[in-house]
Design a protein around this motif. Structure first.
Motif, PDB file in Angstrom:
ATOM      1  N   THR A  28       0.826  -1.205   0.000  1.00 12.43           N
ATOM      2  CA  THR A  28       0.000   0.000   0.000  1.00 12.43           C
ATOM      3  C   THR A  28       0.861   1.256   0.000  1.00 12.43           C
ATOM      4  N   TYR A  29       0.308   2.293  -0.583  1.00  9.16           N
ATOM      5  CA  TYR A  29       0.917   3.618  -0.579  1.00  9.16           C
ATOM      6  C   TYR A  29      -0.178   4.592  -0.196  1.00  9.16           C
ATOM      7  N   GLY A  30       0.187   5.667   0.478  1.00 11.37           N
ATOM      8  CA  GLY A  30      -0.811   6.648   0.879  1.00 11.37           C
ATOM      9  C   GLY A  30      -0.423   8.053   0.474  1.00 11.37           C
ATOM     10  N   LEU A  31      -1.431   8.893   0.364  1.00 14.66           N
ATOM     11  CA  LEU A  31      -1.250  10.300   0.022  1.00 14.66           C
ATOM     12  C   LEU A  31      -2.203  11.111   0.883  1.00 14.66           C
ATOM     13  N   ASP A  32      -1.670  12.133   1.546  1.00 12.63           N
ATOM     14  CA  ASP A  32      -2.505  12.988   2.386  1.00 12.63           C
ATOM     15  C   ASP A  32      -1.745  14.274   2.675  1.00 12.63           C
ATOM     16  N   LEU A  33      -2.418  15.174   3.371  1.00 12.22           N
ATOM     17  CA  LEU A  33      -1.785  16.411   3.806  1.00 12.22           C
ATOM     18  C   LEU A  33      -0.710  16.107   4.842  1.00 12.22           C
ATOM     19  N   ASP A  34       0.193  17.055   5.021  1.00 12.76           N
ATOM     20  CA  ASP A  34       1.247  16.917   6.023  1.00 12.76           C
ATOM     21  C   ASP A  34       0.636  17.040   7.412  1.00 12.76           C
ATOM     22  N   ASP A  35       0.797  16.012   8.221  1.00  9.90           N
ATOM     23  CA  ASP A  35       0.293  16.003   9.595  1.00  9.90           C
ATOM     24  C   ASP A  35       1.225  15.105  10.396  1.00  9.90           C
ATOM     25  N   SER A  36       1.870  15.664  11.410  1.00 14.56           N
ATOM     26  CA  SER A  36       2.889  14.901  12.142  1.00 14.56           C
ATOM     27  C   SER A  36       2.304  13.680  12.850  1.00 14.56           C
ATOM     28  N   PHE A  37       1.074  13.770  13.365  1.00 19.66           N
ATOM     29  CA  PHE A  37       0.469  12.612  14.023  1.00 19.66           C
ATOM     30  C   PHE A  37       0.287  11.468  13.024  1.00 19.66           C
ATOM     31  N   TYR A  38      -0.298  11.790  11.867  1.00 16.51           N
ATOM     32  CA  TYR A  38      -0.502  10.763  10.841  1.00 16.51           C
ATOM     33  C   TYR A  38       0.830  10.212  10.342  1.00 16.51           C
ATOM     34  N   GLU A  39       1.797  11.092  10.178  1.00 17.84           N
ATOM     35  CA  GLU A  39       3.121  10.660   9.725  1.00 17.84           C
ATOM     36  C   GLU A  39       3.733   9.686  10.730  1.00 17.84           C
ATOM     37  N   ASP A  40       3.671  10.018  12.018  1.00 13.94           N
ATOM     38  CA  ASP A  40       4.224   9.149  13.063  1.00 13.94           C
ATOM     39  C   ASP A  40       3.510   7.801  13.097  1.00 13.94           C
ATOM     40  N   PHE A  41       2.195   7.815  12.990  1.00 13.81           N
ATOM     41  CA  PHE A  41       1.415   6.581  13.012  1.00 13.81           C
ATOM     42  C   PHE A  41       1.805   5.685  11.839  1.00 13.81           C
ATOM     43  N   CYS A  42       1.850   6.265  10.644  1.00 10.93           N
ATOM     44  CA  CYS A  42       2.198   5.484   9.451  1.00 10.93           C
ATOM     45  C   CYS A  42       3.623   4.943   9.551  1.00 10.93           C
ATOM     46  N   ASN A  43       4.540   5.758  10.040  1.00 11.55           N
ATOM     47  CA  ASN A  43       5.918   5.294  10.218  1.00 11.55           C
ATOM     48  C   ASN A  43       5.989   4.145  11.208  1.00 11.55           C
ATOM     49  N   ALA A  44       5.229   4.228  12.285  1.00 10.65           N
ATOM     50  CA  ALA A  44       5.248   3.176  13.312  1.00 10.65           C
ATOM     51  C   ALA A  44       4.794   1.838  12.742  1.00 10.65           C
ATOM     52  N   PHE A  45       3.916   1.858  11.751  1.00 11.42           N
ATOM     53  CA  PHE A  45       3.408   0.620  11.172  1.00 11.42           C
ATOM     54  C   PHE A  45       4.024   0.303   9.805  1.00 11.42           C
ATOM     55  N   GLY A  46       5.054   1.070   9.417  1.00 12.78           N
ATOM     56  CA  GLY A  46       5.770   0.786   8.185  1.00 12.78           C
ATOM     57  C   GLY A  46       4.991   1.059   6.914  1.00 12.78           C
ATOM     58  N   LEU A  47       4.066   2.013   6.962  1.00 10.04           N
ATOM     59  CA  LEU A  47       3.267   2.354   5.779  1.00 10.04           C
ATOM     60  C   LEU A  47       3.956   3.446   4.965  1.00 10.04           C
ATOM     61  N   THR A  48       3.966   3.291   3.651  1.00  9.86           N
ATOM     62  CA  THR A  48       4.553   4.283   2.760  1.00  9.86           C
ATOM     63  C   THR A  48       3.541   5.395   2.538  1.00  9.86           C
ATOM     64  N   ARG A  49       3.964   6.623   2.811  1.00  6.10           N
ATOM     65  CA  ARG A  49       3.051   7.762   2.753  1.00  6.10           C
ATOM     66  C   ARG A  49       3.755   8.949   2.138  1.00  6.10           C
ATOM     67  N   LYS A  50       3.087   9.621   1.204  1.00  2.00           N
ATOM     68  CA  LYS A  50       3.582  10.880   0.649  1.00  2.00           C
ATOM     69  C   LYS A  50       2.645  11.985   1.097  1.00  2.00           C
ATOM     70  N   THR A  51       3.214  13.169   1.248  1.00  4.63           N
ATOM     71  CA  THR A  51       2.388  14.308   1.633  1.00  4.63           C
ATOM     72  C   THR A  51       2.302  15.296   0.463  1.00  4.63           C
ATOM     73  N   LYS A  52       1.089  15.626   0.130  1.00  8.66           N
ATOM     74  CA  LYS A  52       0.817  16.617  -0.911  1.00  8.66           C
ATOM     75  C   LYS A  52      -0.659  16.937  -0.875  1.00  8.66           C
ATOM     76  N   ALA A  53      -0.977  18.194  -0.956  1.00 13.31           N
ATOM     77  CA  ALA A  53      -2.372  18.603  -1.077  1.00 13.31           C
ATOM     78  C   ALA A  53      -2.822  18.331  -2.510  1.00 13.31           C
ATOM     79  N   ILE A  54      -3.984  17.728  -2.671  1.00  9.69           N
ATOM     80  CA  ILE A  54      -4.553  17.522  -4.003  1.00  9.69           C
ATOM     81  C   ILE A  54      -5.275  18.816  -4.363  1.00  9.69           C
ATOM     82  N   LYS A  55      -4.851  19.410  -5.458  1.00 13.24           N
ATOM     83  CA  LYS A  55      -5.432  20.676  -5.903  1.00 13.24           C
ATOM     84  C   LYS A  55      -5.867  20.550  -7.348  1.00 13.24           C
ATOM     85  N   LYS A  56      -6.873  21.346  -7.702  1.00 17.02           N
ATOM     86  CA  LYS A  56      -7.380  21.278  -9.065  1.00 17.02           C
ATOM     87  C   LYS A  56      -6.282  21.624 -10.062  1.00 17.02           C
ATOM     88  N   PHE A  57      -6.258  20.840 -11.140  1.00 17.96           N
ATOM     89  CA  PHE A  57      -5.333  21.006 -12.258  1.00 17.96           C
ATOM     90  C   PHE A  57      -3.865  20.833 -11.885  1.00 17.96           C
TER      91      PHE A  57
END
Length: 166
Positions: free
Chosen positions: A17-46
């Motif tokens: 699995t791979y994830g994409l979401d806004l930058d959030d340190s809590f979410y980042e820490d949680f995903c890191n603790a469970f070995g989940l690959t996560r990128k941070t980027k806001a999805i914006k039109k165009f």
């Protein structure tokens, strides 16, 4: 992706699995603790999605919060052109037999009421999506889709002009 609960569940069943979401340190820490690959980027039109260096069998998005912009006390929601661009960009990240599954949050009206997004899921249905929950959830099987929302570099044969008539 949030804290990655769905990704964690998929990983438990042996999926990569791979994830994409806004930058959030809590979410980042949680995903890191469970070995989940996560990128941070806001999805914006165009704006294109980031490259994960692979193609996917399924892209999921739960409780979408990227398809509007706030202007004071009201929101302006994406229309056909913005959705078309986004969906054509998603297709660049998919394998030919892939699926796209979206759960859309209700629209917040200017008077504070909320409304299910029936017009949006109807638009998606005319593009080949199966409406799983009217106004809320849709699923595309990309090989069967007739997505016709205008966008960049639309793959030949994947998109038709059915929705352009709206």
């Amino acid at each position: 992706m949030g804290a990655g609960h769905f990704g964690l569940m998929c990983a438990a069943f042996g999926h990569l699995t791979y994830g994409l979401d806004l930058d959030d340190s809590f979410y980042e820490d949680f995903c890191n603790a469970f070995g989940l690959t996560r990128k941070t980027k806001a999805i914006k039109k165009f704006e294109p999605l980031p490259d994960f260096g692979t193609k996917f069998d399924i892209i999921t998005a739960f409780s979408l919060m990227f398809h509007f912009e706030n202007y004071g006390t009201h929101r302006v929601y994406w229309q056909r052109d913005e959705w078309g661009w986004f969906l054509s960009d998603i297709c660049k990240h998919l394998n030919p037999e892939a699926s796209v599954y979206l759960i859309i949050n209700p629209e917040l009206l200017p008077d504070g009421r909320i409304e299910m997004q029936h017009k949006l899921t109807e638009l998606f249905a005319r593009s080949g999506a199966k409406v799983l929950i009217p106004g809320r959830a849709v699923l595309w099987q990309v090989k069967d889709a007739k997505i016709a929302l205008p966008g960049p570099d639309i793959p030949e044969g994947l998109f038709t002009d059915q929705i352009k008539r709206l």
